[in-house]
Write a protein that holds these residues in place. Structure first.
Motif, PDB file in Angstrom:
ATOM      1  N   ALA A  34       4.412  60.013-121.389  1.00 46.52           N
ATOM      2  CA  ALA A  34       4.639  60.397-122.618  1.00 46.52           C
ATOM      3  C   ALA A  34       4.646  58.619-123.295  1.00 46.52           C
ATOM      4  CB  ALA A  34       5.513  61.219-123.421  1.00 46.52           C
ATOM      5  N   GLY A  35       5.495  57.801-122.654  1.00 40.27           N
ATOM      6  CA  GLY A  35       5.028  56.416-123.312  1.00 40.27           C
ATOM      7  C   GLY A  35       4.135  55.928-123.319  1.00 40.27           C
ATOM      8  N   THR A  36       3.414  56.047-122.127  1.00 38.38           N
ATOM      9  CA  THR A  36       1.617  55.424-122.525  1.00 38.38           C
ATOM     10  C   THR A  36       1.313  56.123-123.392  1.00 38.38           C
ATOM     11  OG1 THR A  36       2.080  55.103-119.704  1.00 38.38           O
ATOM     12  CG2 THR A  36       0.217  55.243-121.131  1.00 38.38           C
ATOM     13  N   ILE A  37       1.151  57.244-124.021  1.00 40.79           N
ATOM     14  CA  ILE A  37       0.766  58.041-124.968  1.00 40.79           C
ATOM     15  C   ILE A  37       1.210  57.397-126.267  1.00 40.79           C
ATOM     16  CG2 ILE A  37      -0.155  60.370-125.770  1.00 40.79           C
ATOM     17  CD1 ILE A  37      -0.397  61.698-123.170  1.00 40.79           C
ATOM     18  N   LEU A  38       2.204  56.835-125.802  1.00 33.78           N
ATOM     19  CA  LEU A  38       2.545  56.455-127.639  1.00 33.78           C
ATOM     20  C   LEU A  38       2.009  54.799-127.783  1.00 33.78           C
ATOM     21  CD1 LEU A  38       4.351  56.589-130.112  1.00 33.78           C
ATOM     22  CD2 LEU A  38       5.907  55.506-128.013  1.00 33.78           C
ATOM     23  N   PHE A  39       2.032  54.135-126.898  1.00 32.32           N
ATOM     24  CA  PHE A  39       1.153  52.905-126.555  1.00 32.32           C
ATOM     25  C   PHE A  39      -0.087  52.882-126.963  1.00 32.32           C
ATOM     26  CE2 PHE A  39      -1.003  50.157-123.961  1.00 32.32           C
ATOM     27  CZ  PHE A  39      -0.646  48.288-124.809  1.00 32.32           C
ATOM     28  N   PHE A  40      -0.799  54.094-126.161  1.00 36.98           N
ATOM     29  CA  PHE A  40      -2.238  54.158-127.010  1.00 36.98           C
ATOM     30  C   PHE A  40      -2.835  54.422-128.304  1.00 36.98           C
ATOM     31  CE2 PHE A  40      -3.621  56.058-122.516  1.00 36.98           C
ATOM     32  CZ  PHE A  40      -3.316  55.084-121.730  1.00 36.98           C
ATOM     33  N   ASN A  41      -1.644  55.587-128.707  1.00 35.50           N
ATOM     34  CA  ASN A  41      -2.193  55.852-129.996  1.00 35.50           C
ATOM     35  C   ASN A  41      -1.414  54.601-131.197  1.00 35.50           C
ATOM     36  OD1 ASN A  41      -2.606  58.067-130.244  1.00 35.50           O
ATOM     37  ND2 ASN A  41       0.191  59.012-129.893  1.00 35.50           N
ATOM     38  N   LEU A  42      -0.531  53.783-130.961  1.00 39.37           N
ATOM     39  CA  LEU A  42       0.127  52.729-131.731  1.00 39.37           C
ATOM     40  C   LEU A  42      -1.249  51.504-131.404  1.00 39.37           C
ATOM     41  CD1 LEU A  42       4.095  51.904-129.949  1.00 39.37           C
ATOM     42  CD2 LEU A  42       3.137  52.249-132.591  1.00 39.37           C
ATOM     43  N   PHE A  43      -1.818  51.482-130.141  1.00 39.73           N
ATOM     44  CA  PHE A  43      -3.477  50.290-130.369  1.00 39.73           C
ATOM     45  C   PHE A  43      -4.107  50.842-131.034  1.00 39.73           C
ATOM     46  CE2 PHE A  43      -7.354  49.894-128.380  1.00 39.73           C
ATOM     47  CZ  PHE A  43      -6.689  48.049-127.998  1.00 39.73           C
ATOM     48  N   LEU A  44      -4.505  52.135-131.165  1.00 36.95           N
ATOM     49  CA  LEU A  44      -5.176  52.889-132.336  1.00 36.95           C
ATOM     50  C   LEU A  44      -4.672  52.721-132.964  1.00 36.95           C
ATOM     51  CD1 LEU A  44      -7.780  55.078-132.596  1.00 36.95           C
ATOM     52  CD2 LEU A  44      -5.935  56.812-132.319  1.00 36.95           C
ATOM     53  N   GLU A  45      -3.793  52.431-134.110  1.00 36.77           N
ATOM     54  CA  GLU A  45      -3.439  52.451-135.410  1.00 36.77           C
ATOM     55  C   GLU A  45      -3.808  50.776-134.996  1.00 36.77           C
ATOM     56  OE1 GLU A  45      -0.024  52.735-138.023  1.00 36.77           O
ATOM     57  OE2 GLU A  45       0.275  52.517-136.298  1.00 36.77           O
ATOM     58  N   ARG A  46      -3.296  49.913-134.212  1.00 40.72           N
ATOM     59  CA  ARG A  46      -3.670  48.270-134.857  1.00 40.72           C
ATOM     60  C   ARG A  46      -5.023  47.844-134.962  1.00 40.72           C
ATOM     61  NH1 ARG A  46       0.977  48.662-136.947  1.00 40.72           N
ATOM     62  NH2 ARG A  46       3.241  48.884-136.436  1.00 40.72           N
ATOM     63  N   ILE A  47      -5.742  48.548-134.101  1.00 41.66           N
ATOM     64  CA  ILE A  47      -7.029  48.307-133.956  1.00 41.66           C
ATOM     65  C   ILE A  47      -8.062  48.911-135.232  1.00 41.66           C
ATOM     66  CG2 ILE A  47      -7.914  50.559-132.503  1.00 41.66           C
ATOM     67  CD1 ILE A  47      -8.617  47.130-132.353  1.00 41.66           C
ATOM     68  N   ILE A  48      -7.400  50.200-135.794  1.00 33.49           N
ATOM     69  CA  ILE A  48      -7.838  50.608-137.047  1.00 33.49           C
ATOM     70  C   ILE A  48      -7.846  50.307-137.820  1.00 33.49           C
ATOM     71  CG2 ILE A  48      -8.304  52.337-138.328  1.00 33.49           C
ATOM     72  CD1 ILE A  48      -9.873  52.884-136.023  1.00 33.49           C
ATOM     73  N   SER A  49      -6.521  49.273-138.350  1.00 31.29           N
ATOM     74  CA  SER A  49      -5.872  47.865-139.086  1.00 31.29           C
ATOM     75  C   SER A  49      -6.749  46.695-140.020  1.00 31.29           C
ATOM     76  CB  SER A  49      -4.539  48.178-139.279  1.00 31.29           C
ATOM     77  OG  SER A  49      -4.250  49.450-139.109  1.00 31.29           O
ATOM     78  N   LEU A  50      -7.408  46.676-138.091  1.00 34.30           N
ATOM     79  CA  LEU A  50      -7.478  45.062-137.749  1.00 34.30           C
ATOM     80  C   LEU A  50      -9.473  45.072-138.675  1.00 34.30           C
ATOM     81  CD1 LEU A  50      -7.286  42.013-136.837  1.00 34.30           C
ATOM     82  CD2 LEU A  50      -7.714  43.024-135.008  1.00 34.30           C
ATOM     83  N   LEU A  51      -9.405  46.175-137.472  1.00 34.77           N
ATOM     84  CA  LEU A  51     -11.290  46.737-138.154  1.00 34.77           C
ATOM     85  C   LEU A  51     -11.075  46.856-139.645  1.00 34.77           C
ATOM     86  CD1 LEU A  51     -12.430  48.449-135.352  1.00 34.77           C
ATOM     87  CD2 LEU A  51     -13.147  46.023-135.869  1.00 34.77           C
ATOM     88  N   ALA A  52     -10.249  46.849-140.344  1.00 37.67           N
ATOM     89  CA  ALA A  52     -10.404  47.675-141.973  1.00 37.67           C
ATOM     90  C   ALA A  52     -10.245  46.319-142.517  1.00 37.67           C
ATOM     91  CB  ALA A  52      -9.476  48.500-142.351  1.00 37.67           C
ATOM     92  N   PHE A  53      -9.456  45.609-142.103  1.00 35.42           N
ATOM     93  CA  PHE A  53      -9.405  43.717-142.583  1.00 35.42           C
ATOM     94  C   PHE A  53     -10.352  42.975-142.470  1.00 35.42           C
ATOM     95  CE2 PHE A  53      -7.276  39.750-142.180  1.00 35.42           C
ATOM     96  CZ  PHE A  53      -6.644  39.430-143.924  1.00 35.42           C
ATOM     97  N   ILE A  54     -10.819  43.351-141.122  1.00 32.21           N
ATOM     98  CA  ILE A  54     -11.753  41.967-140.835  1.00 32.21           C
ATOM     99  C   ILE A  54     -12.619  43.182-142.205  1.00 32.21           C
ATOM    100  CG2 ILE A  54     -13.692  41.807-139.354  1.00 32.21           C
ATOM    101  CD1 ILE A  54     -11.604  41.374-137.185  1.00 32.21           C
TER     102      ILE A  54
END
Length: 309
Positions: A34-54
Motif C-alpha cells: 500500500a505504501g509503495t502504491i502511494l509512492f507510485f501515485n506521488l511520483f505520477l503526480e510530480r512527473i505530470i506536474s513537471l512535464l506540464a511546467f516544462i
C-alpha cells in the motif's frame, strides 16, 4: 527480497519457508505494498506536474518568438488570462510521447549494464527490463544472483536505481495509456449510442426557438394582462419565459432566481476563477488534487481530462 515484495515484482527466487516468515510476510506486505502504491501515485503526480511546467515554458517561449507575447511577460500576470495560457494544459499525447521516450532510453541503458555485467543477450536484457519494470516478474531472469561481481557495490546500486526509476516510469506510462484506452472506449460508445438513437428516435422537424431561461416577476405578468397581451404572442410552451432578444432588469433577475446581489457576485467571481472558492482551497491543500487513485491524480491535469471536456 523486501524490494521485490513491496514493489509487487515477486521474482520468486527467494520465498519464506517457515510459518512465522509467511505470517510476517503477509503483515508487512499488506502495508508495504500500500505504501509503495502511494509512492507510485506521488511520483505520477510530480512527473505530470513537471512535464506540464516544462511544456508550458516551451509554449511561452514559442509565443514570444512569434510576437504574440511581449518580452516583459510574467507568469501569473493579467496577460496570461488574455492569451489563454492560464487555462492551458498539456496534451495527453505529448505526455505519452515523453514518457515513452524516457522509458525506452532507461531500458536501453539498463540493458547495456545487464549485458556487460550479467552476460545476457541484449534482447534478453530488454526482456528482463520490461518484465521487471512492469512488475510482471516471471523469475526466469533475475539480476544480482551471482556470489561476486566486479564493482559489486556500484552494480547493485545501479541495479536498484534502474529498477526504481523503471517501475515508476512504466507505472506512469501505463496510466497515461489507460486514458487513451478510455477515450477510445467512450468514442465507440458514443458512436453506438448515436446509431441507436438515430434508428429509435427520429430527429424533430423544426428546432425549438431559443429562449432565455430567466422567468420574469409577477408584476410583469400583471402588466401584460392589463395591456391585453395574449399568451399566444409568446411561445406556446414558454409560460413565464422571455425571448432571448428582450431585456430584463437586475431587479427582475434577482427576484426570479431567488438570489441576492452578493450571492450573484460571488457566483460570478467563482466562475471567473474557474472553480468554486472552497474547491480551490481544498485543491491547494490536497496534494493529490482531486483523488488518491491514478485517474483521480490525472483528472483535470491534462487537456483531455479537464472538466471542460
Amino acid at each position: 527480497f523486501v524490494g521485490t515484495v513491496v514493489s509487487t515484482i515477486g521474482f520468486g527466487m527467494t520465498t519464506p519457508a517457515t510459518v512465522g516468515g509467511k505470517a510476517f510476510l503477509i503483515a508487512y506486505g499488506l502495508f508495504g505494498c500500500a505504501g509503495t502504491i502511494l509512492f507510485f501515485n506521488l511520483f505520477l503526480e510530480r512527473i505530470i506536474s513537471l512535464l506540464a511546467f516544462i511544456m508550458r515554458t516551451c509554449r511561452e517561449r514559442q509565443l514570444r518568438r512569434s510576437g504574440l507575447l511581449p518580452a516583459s511577460f510574467r507568469r501569473g500576470s493579467a496577460l496570461s488570462e488574455a492569451d489563454g495560457l492560464a487555462g492551458w494544459k498539456p496534451s495527453v499525447y505529448h505526455v505519452l510521447l515523453i514518457l515513452g521516450l524516457f522509458a525506452v532510453l532507461l531500458s536501453c541503458c539498463a540493458s547495456a549494464m545487464y549485458t556487460s555485467v550479467e552476460g545476457w543477450d541484449y534482447v534478453d536484457s530488454l526482456y528482463f527490463c520490461f518484465v521487471t519494470f512492469s512488475t510482471i516478474g516471471f523469475g526466469d531472469l533475475v539480476s544480482s544472483q551471482h556470489a561476486a561481481y566486479q564493482h559489486q557495490g556500484l552494480y547493485r546500486l545501479g541495479n536498484f536505481l534502474f529498477i526504481l526509476l523503471g517501475v515508476c516510469c512504466i507505472y506512469s506510462l501505463f496510466n497515461v495509456i489507460s486514458i487513451l484506452i478510455k477515450q477510445v472506449l467512450n468514442w465507440m460508445l458514443r458512436k453506438l449510442s448515436c446509431r441507436c438513437c438515430a434508428r429509435c428516435c427520429p430527429a424533430p422537424s423544426a428546432p425549438l426557438a431559443r429562449r432565455n431561461a430567466i422567468t420574469p416577476g409577477s408584476r410583469l405578468r400583471r402588466r401584460l394582462a392589463a395591456l391585453g397581451g395574449h399568451p399566444a404572442a409568446r411561445d406556446s410552451d414558454a409560460e413565464g419565459r422571455r425571448l432571448s432578444g428582450e431585456l430584463i432588469s437586475m431587479r427582475d433577475l434577482t427576484a426570479s432566481n431567488k438570489v441576492s446581489l452578493a450571492l450573484l457576485q460571488k457566483q460570478l467571481s467563482e466562475t471567473a476563477n474557474g472553480c468554486p472558492r472552497g474547491a480551490c482551497v481544498h485543491t491547494r491543500q490536497n496534494g493529490f488534487s482531486g483523488g488518491v487513485g491514478a485517474l483521480g491524480i490525472m483528472n483535470n491535469r491534462l487537456a483531455e481530462t479537464s472538466a471542460a471536456r
